[in-house]
Design an enzyme around this catalytic site. Structure first.
Site, PDB file in Angstrom:
ATOM      1  N   ASP A   1       0.817  -1.206   0.000  1.00  0.00           N
ATOM      2  CA  ASP A   1       0.000   0.000   0.000  1.00  0.00           C
ATOM      3  C   ASP A   1       0.853   1.259   0.000  1.00  0.00           C
ATOM      4  OD1 ASP A   1      -2.191   1.744   0.347  1.00  0.00           O
ATOM      5  OD2 ASP A   1      -1.903   1.703   2.510  1.00  0.00           O
TER       6      ASP A   1
ATOM      7  N   ASP B   1      -2.328   6.028  -5.301  1.00  0.00           N
ATOM      8  CA  ASP B   1      -2.508   5.069  -4.219  1.00  0.00           C
ATOM      9  C   ASP B   1      -2.836   3.673  -4.734  1.00  0.00           C
ATOM     10  OD1 ASP B   1      -2.869   3.914  -1.744  1.00  0.00           O
ATOM     11  OD2 ASP B   1      -4.882   4.695  -1.480  1.00  0.00           O
TER      12      ASP B   1
END
Length: 441
Positions: free
Chosen positions: A74, A265
């Site tokens: 992430d 992201d």
């Protein structure tokens, strides 16, 4: 299940991941889902599993001897965490860490709380050996991580934990794994790159090439089109892979916007933006096509009279570079309906460019020079060729936890400080702002 064997070649560690099926959620199932990754090391490349364009999960090893975990990779957070085998109030995981079985585990005297938009995790900050890949041969020593003793509202996260790939500002200055690997000389440079394949949301069993994360370098010849890489400045002080958002266009219409920041992201599957700007995009499409809004998402007719290719381009200008998404990239076609993979962040004045964007652009995250490079992905433009039997539009949201895995108070202040210094509107984190706190044991 298909397993790929790991190998090491020319300083590259090839990391395999499993391929498995996963049910696509319907509107009534709208909850944050986890993301599955496979990654690489050194000046390396490694395969990623693509579970219906929704989950990407890879392997991390902790301890001596190594204990295996499948975690979310992430870019929206920086902490590495996995659950403890002693945790009685944690989400279901296949693997949990046994501190009794590791001779290298070192607990520190700090208790860490991570509060997320729809849940939280808390545990002991610790040090451990951390390795990557299917059969890791190299490890980072003394890697900070949080051994989770309790978490809540992670029922839909199909992973043992999270590996944060953001900057150290999101982990209070403690080195994330990529920076630690560089400091210890295990990788040549603190750079990693992401290629996300497109399997048509499950329409294709396998893709060639497979999804890939390279830690320590990039490979534009394999994963990018024959074009120059365009680099934009990343605002490292925010902790996020955030960049300047100069303009948004839908077709020939420029979107009136107040936002100035976009975050790249890997922990978010959709494109997400401020509600006013998202509604303006919806309005521009709706006036030219037969559309309706369902559960906050725009669904348009794209059957016999209208093709998905008739819809306009969606364009984001980052600094001075223009990045376009075709309707096949930003829409999901099911039968005679097309749903925009674009959602609202409410009153927050930022954009999050998630997997929808990253599938279109091979992305290089350069910590050395605080920049992000983009080159057109080799993915074929086929995202809209899906046909599903159910009559409801399919919503796909994957976050490490929510839209960004970790929106820390510290990072919020840093983004606001950056914007204020330049005389711009500060970023407004209203509903998704989590808190982080330390507590002495």
């Amino acid at each position: 299940i298909i397993l790929f064997l790991a190998s090491v070649s020319l300083g590259k560690i090839y990391v395999p991941v499993e391929e498995s099926g996963f049910r696509l959620p319907e509107l009534s199932d709208l909850k944050p889902l986890s993301q599955d990754f496979l990654f690489t090391l050194g000046n390396a490349s490694s395969k990623l599993d693509n579970i219906q364009n929704m989950q990407y999960r890879g392997k991390v090893y902790l301890g001596t001897p190594p204990q295996e975990f499948k975690v979310i990779f992430d870019t929206g957070s920086s902490w590495l965490w996995v659950t403890s085998e002693d945790c009685e109030k944690c989400h279901d995981t296949k693997n949990s860490f046994s501190l009794q079985d590791s001779s290298s585990y070192v607990p520190l005297d700090l208790y860490k709380s991570l509060q997320y938009g729809t849940g939280f995790a808390e545990g002991v900050i610790s040090l451990e050996r951390a390795g990557l890949g299917d059969n890791p041969t190299v490890f980072a020593e003394n890697q900070y991580f949080v051994l989770i003793q309790k978490d809540k509202d992670f029922e839909n996260m199909k992973a043992d934990g999270i590996l944060g790939l953001g900057f150290k500002q999101l982990s209070e200055g403690k080195l994330p794994l990529v920076e630690n690997l560089k400091r210890q000389g295990i990788i040549d440079q603190a750079v990693f790159s992401v290629f996300l394949s497109d399997n048509g949301f499950g329409d294709k069993d396998h893709t060639n090439p497979s999804s890939m994360v390279i830690i320590g370098g990039s490979d534009t010849e394999t994963y990018g089109k024959n074009e120059s890489t365009r680099y934009v400045t990343a605002f490292e002080t925010t902790g996020y892979w955030s960049v300047r958002l100069s303009k948004i266009q839908i077709g020939q219409k420029e979107v009136v916007k107040a936002s100035t920041i976009a975050i790249i992201d890997t922990g978010t599957s959709l494109l997400l933006g401020p509600s006013y700007e998202v509604k303006e995009i919806y309005s521009q499409i709706d006036k030219d096509f037969e559309c309706q809004t369902s559960s906050g998402f725009l669904i348009c007719s794209c059957g016999f009279f209208t093709s998905i290719d008739d819809f306009p381009l969606l364009n984001f200008t980052l600094e001075n570079y223009s990045f376009s998404l075709t309707p096949r990239q930003y829409m999901l076609k099911q039968g005679s309906q097309c749903q925009l993979l674009l959602g609202s962040l409410g009153e927050q004045s930022i954009w999050i460019l998630g997997d929808v964007f990253i599938r279109a652009y091979y992305t290089i995250f350069d910590m050395e020079n605080s920049q992000i490079g983009f080159v057109g992905s080799i993915n074929k433009d086929t995202t809209g060729n899906n046909n599903f039997n159910n009559g409801n539009a399919i919503i796909i949201i994957i976050g490490g936890v929510v839209f960004i895995s970790l929106l820390g108070v510290l990072a919020t202040k840093l983004i606001n400080k950056y914007c204020n210094r330049r005389g711009e509107n500060p970023v407004s984190y209203i509903h998704l702002q989590p808190t982080q706190s330390y507590q002495r044991l």
